[in-house]
Design an enzyme around this catalytic site. Structure first.
Site, PDB file in Angstrom:
ATOM      1  N   SER A 119       4.190  11.994  20.604  1.00  0.00           N
ATOM      2  CA  SER A 119       3.218  12.432  21.609  1.00  0.00           C
ATOM      3  C   SER A 119       3.963  12.818  22.880  1.00  0.00           C
ATOM      4  CB  SER A 119       2.229  11.301  21.920  1.00  0.00           C
ATOM      5  OG  SER A 119       1.442  11.599  23.058  1.00  0.00           O
ATOM      6  N   ASP A 168       0.828  -1.209   0.000  1.00  0.00           N
ATOM      7  CA  ASP A 168       0.000   0.000   0.000  1.00  0.00           C
ATOM      8  C   ASP A 168       0.860   1.256   0.000  1.00  0.00           C
ATOM      9  OD1 ASP A 168      -2.230  -1.573   0.028  1.00  0.00           O
ATOM     10  OD2 ASP A 168      -2.925  -0.979   2.027  1.00  0.00           O
ATOM     11  N   TYR A 212       0.427   2.580  23.564  1.00  0.00           N
ATOM     12  CA  TYR A 212       0.475   3.875  22.877  1.00  0.00           C
ATOM     13  C   TYR A 212       1.716   4.652  23.305  1.00  0.00           C
ATOM     14  CZ  TYR A 212      -1.006   8.500  21.254  1.00  0.00           C
ATOM     15  OH  TYR A 212      -1.066   9.728  20.636  1.00  0.00           O
ATOM     16  N   LYS A 248       4.978   5.621  20.957  1.00  0.00           N
ATOM     17  CA  LYS A 248       5.342   7.018  20.710  1.00  0.00           C
ATOM     18  C   LYS A 248       6.759   7.324  21.196  1.00  0.00           C
ATOM     19  CE  LYS A 248       1.542   8.257  18.686  1.00  0.00           C
ATOM     20  NZ  LYS A 248       1.529   8.713  17.277  1.00  0.00           N
TER      21      LYS A 248
END
Length: 253
Positions: free
Chosen positions: A149, A63, A162, A166
């Site tokens: 983040s 992709d 998460y 990050k």
């Protein structure tokens, strides 16, 4: 020496909503040509010769390659990648304190593969396209801006995967900036705090009062256009390289 955005070509991942959409729109407004890469087909109001929409997943090598090749075919070059794609999910925990059971491995895997491996994938596949560019007056051939983040600098116990992903993006961006410095390629990351995006609203629950969530000062959520403005500032400032640009309203510890 300011890098010109006008007539430059950028790939923006996660460009269908939130930070990515705001970034793509600002770059287009500044006269850039942009490929918007998103899981969902993006419908825009900009001229067809200025923007390209490609549907795909950042975790998929095929992709991402397809998006990069489509960019070259339509615009003839690639000057930068603004990698904004990412996920934040409820249930992001290694151990559930209420049930005293291990966390959901499927949730953890989806977060890490999308956020971290997706960043690896997009970064590594984009680099060769920069090498054919003519260097500008500073010797720059390309730029990558990743999205990390504040939780990558100060992890949240309620969002383990998460925060880990990050933090890894921050490390990746710095290491890659050092490695690619001799090739004229800059790499940065932006570490935003609480942002008013569809992803954040889904995570906290639409039934909750979004006003309960805010940064220290200004005491509100970051608006996506503010993230986009940070992207613009980094692009236009050649000496910003290899660092984590903290956009957090003093929220970080």
């Amino acid at each position: 020496m300011m890098v010109k955005i006008q007539d430059s070509v950028y790939l923006v991942t996660g460009g269908g909503s939130g930070l990515g959409e705001a970034t793509a729109k600002l770059l287009l407004t500044e006269g850039a040509r942009v490929t918007i890469f998103s899981r969902n087909e993006y419908k825009n109001e900009f001229p067809h010769d200025q923007v390209l929409s490609v549907k795909g997943d950042v975790r998929s090598e095929s992709d991402v390659k397809r998006a990069l090749e489509a960019t070259i075919q339509k615009f003839g070059k690639l000057d930068g990648v603004m990698h904004c794609a990412g996920v934040f999910q409820n249930g992001d925990e290694l151990f559930n304190m209420d049930t005293q059971q291990p966390g959901d491995y499927t949730v953890l895997t989806d977060i890490v593969t999308t956020n971290l491996l997706g960043t690896f994938n997009v970064n590594r596949l984009a680099i060769p396209y920069f090498l054919t560019n003519q260097p500008d007056e500073e010797g720059q051939k390309g730029i990558i801006i990743n999205c990390s983040s504040t939780s990558g600098h100060s992890p949240m116990s309620s969002a383990v995967a998460y925060s880990t992903s990050k933090a890894a993006i921050i490390g990746l961006s710095y290491a890659l900036a050092k490695q690619l410095s001799t090739l004229g390629i800059r790499v940065m990351d932006i570490a935003p705090a609480l942002c008013d995006t569809p992803m954040f609203r889904r995570a906290v629950g639409f039934n909750q009062d979004i006003a309960n969530f805010r940064n220290l000062f200004p005491a509100r959520l970051i608006q996506p256009i503010e993230y986009a403005n940070a992207v613009k500032h980094i692009i236009e400032t050649p000496m910003l390289n290899g660092s984590s640009y903290q956009l957090d309203g003093a929220l970080r510890p």
